[in-house]
Design a protein around this motif. Structure first.
Motif, PDB file in Angstrom:
ATOM      1  N   GLY A   1      -2.114 -41.558   2.304  1.00  0.00           N
ATOM      2  CA  GLY A   1      -2.246 -40.109   2.153  1.00  0.00           C
ATOM      3  C   GLY A   1      -2.711 -39.714   0.758  1.00  0.00           C
ATOM      4  O   GLY A   1      -3.728 -39.006   0.611  1.00  0.00           O
ATOM      5  N   PRO A   2      -2.014 -40.160  -0.298  1.00  0.00           N
ATOM      6  CA  PRO A   2      -2.474 -39.855  -1.656  1.00  0.00           C
ATOM      7  C   PRO A   2      -3.879 -40.392  -1.947  1.00  0.00           C
ATOM      8  O   PRO A   2      -4.662 -39.748  -2.643  1.00  0.00           O
ATOM      9  N   ALA A   3      -4.194 -41.566  -1.388  1.00  0.00           N
ATOM     10  CA  ALA A   3      -5.523 -42.138  -1.616  1.00  0.00           C
ATOM     11  C   ALA A   3      -6.610 -41.237  -1.031  1.00  0.00           C
ATOM     12  O   ALA A   3      -7.661 -41.036  -1.651  1.00  0.00           O
ATOM     13  N   VAL A   4      -6.352 -40.692   0.145  1.00  0.00           N
ATOM     14  CA  VAL A   4      -7.319 -39.785   0.778  1.00  0.00           C
ATOM     15  C   VAL A   4      -7.528 -38.547  -0.083  1.00  0.00           C
ATOM     16  O   VAL A   4      -8.659 -38.081  -0.269  1.00  0.00           O
ATOM     17  N   VAL A   5      -6.442 -38.001  -0.639  1.00  0.00           N
ATOM     18  CA  VAL A   5      -6.547 -36.822  -1.504  1.00  0.00           C
ATOM     19  C   VAL A   5      -7.416 -37.131  -2.720  1.00  0.00           C
ATOM     20  O   VAL A   5      -8.331 -36.363  -3.069  1.00  0.00           O
ATOM     21  N   ILE A   6      -7.146 -38.251  -3.372  1.00  0.00           N
ATOM     22  CA  ILE A   6      -7.888 -38.623  -4.580  1.00  0.00           C
ATOM     23  C   ILE A   6      -9.363 -38.828  -4.260  1.00  0.00           C
ATOM     24  O   ILE A   6     -10.248 -38.381  -5.002  1.00  0.00           O
ATOM     25  N   ILE A   7      -9.650 -39.483  -3.121  1.00  0.00           N
ATOM     26  CA  ILE A   7     -11.047 -39.715  -2.723  1.00  0.00           C
ATOM     27  C   ILE A   7     -11.758 -38.391  -2.450  1.00  0.00           C
ATOM     28  O   ILE A   7     -12.894 -38.166  -2.892  1.00  0.00           O
TER      29      ILE A   7
END
Length: 420
Positions: free
Chosen positions: A228-234
């Motif tokens: 989830g956090p990775a998707v936000v950062i991307i």
């Protein structure tokens, strides 16, 4: 725009708000009342004062909307166990011998991916206390490790304070986040250094009773937890990398939805969003109250008088950025409120003085982490309670917190003004 209120009125209004907050009056009401009195004493009259307060609160609405949606991500990370899993994995990988560094890094990453700093400390605390009990570490050392890591993560996170500062200077959120990566890492190093000294302090041993309620929980795997956090950062990174602008208003809730799906908790999505809302509603209301006092200060002669004083002292104009962040955060005992008031008030002055919006935003943001944990704010009490620390002992931690915040502030100033 010519000043509508006197500097004295703005200062008196702010002092009244501080006193009321210290007296345990609800912070939003304290700020609103302080703004009203400050405006009237400042010579604005009732109509002008109220309209300025409303205008100031209105200027916060874009930030408030983004903060409200950030609750979806925060709720998902907390309720799915993702935040705790990320912290647990980091601690396990770094090992007990590097316990202090592991605790700091874990808190930094939890905060950096979008969990608010107080919740980050509370999330990591059970793991940190268990490690501290086994390794014989002191309570104060563990708390400094967590708070320092949280401060380092907070200035590079899509959290309310970063959103508010980026909005005030009209800069992309990811750009403001990226500006403080190096200052954040320096703050992390300082946190580990100070905590490593404090963990050896005698008489603050962690007791078995401190570990109650920290039993085993069913946590997701690390990859689902971090997705989830990775998707936000991307999604946020697409703007500087590919010129595709995805607003945090979209990216943050999408990350929350991805987190619930990846961890197999999609059926609880609505429940988690409601929980997330409870975590952001307080800071959203606080920000509206902050807007009223920021409106009065912004429409006063304060910014001109402060600039005049700096010039008389032969100090460069950019000093206003970190100094305003430090003072306003100390006044409100809040990173978000302090950074917002400072940014809203001094953005025009800093930009007209030739300081770039990104540099000013980074310096104000870093400065707001120096004295943001004073006793008249909730962070002081929430973090002390997380490790069962008395108020007296918690007070002794403040100088170490300030040293961590001043480290990131000095580095930010050196990077973006001295070496620029």
């Amino acid at each position: 725009m010519d000043a509508q209120f006197t500097t004295l009125g703005a200062i008196i209004g702010l002092v009244i708000a501080i006193v009321l907050i210290i007296k345990k009056v609800q912070p939003a009401y304290s700020l609103i009342f302080g703004a009203l009195i400050g405006g009237l004493i400042g010579g604005g009259g009732l109509d002008v004062t109220v309209s300025t307060m409303v205008s100031g609160a209105g200027s916060m609405m874009s930030s408030v909307l983004r903060i409200l949606t950030s609750g979806i991500l925060a709720g998902a990370l907390i309720k799915t166990g993702s935040a705790e899993k990320i912290a647990e994995t980091i601690v396990e990988k770094l090992g007990e011998k590097r316990a202090v560094a592991a605790i700091s890094v874990a808190t930094m990453i939890i905060c950096a991916v979008g969990v608010f700093i107080d919740i980050s400390v509370i999330t990591v605390a059970p793991i940190a206390l268990a490690i501290g009990k086994r390794a014989g570490l002191s309570r104060s050392g563990i708390l400094v490790a967590m708070i320092g890591g949280g401060k380092a993560g907070n200035i590079i996170s899509p959290n309310p304070n970063t959103i508010a500062v980026s909005e005030a200077f009209e800069q992309p959120l990811t750009s403001v986040m990226a500006r403080n990566i190096i200052p954040g890492l320096c703050a992390l190093a300082m946190a580990i250094f100070l905590a490593s000294i404090l963990v050896k302090k005698e008489g603050e041993e962690i007791q078995a009773s401190d570990l109650e309620g920290a039993g085993d929980k069913e946590l997701p795997g690390f990859l689902p937890a971090i997705l989830g956090p990775a998707v936000v950062i991307i999604m946020l990174a697409l703007r500087p990398l590919a010129g595709i602008a995805i607003d945090p208003l979209i990216a943050l809730p999408v990350g929350g939805a991805v987190s619930t799906i990846a961890t197999g908790k999609a059926k609880h999505f609505i429940e988690y969003t409601e929980f997330g809302l409870t975590k952001v509603i307080g800071v959203s209301i606080l920000l509206i109250g902050t807007g009223t006092i920021a409106g009065i200060i912004k429409a006063s002669a304060l910014q001109y008088d402060v600039t005049t004083i700096l010039e008389a002292m032969n100090m460069p104009a950019f000093v206003l950025a970190p100094l305003s962040g430090i003072l306003m955060a100390a006044a409100t005992a809040s990173t978000t409120a302090g950074a917002t008031v400072a940014a809203q008030t001094f953005a025009p002055t800093l930009i007209s003085s030739g300081v770039s919006g990104l540099a000013a935003a980074a310096m104000i943001h870093a400065g707001a982490t120096v004295l943001d944990s004073l006793p008249h704010g909730s962070f002081f009490h929430a973090t002390g309670g997380a490790v069962n620390m008395s108020i007296g002992d918690r007070m002794k931690i403040i100088p170490f917190e300030a040293a961590i915040g001043i480290t990131s502030t000095i580095v930010s100033v050196i990077l973006y003004m001295v070496l620029h």
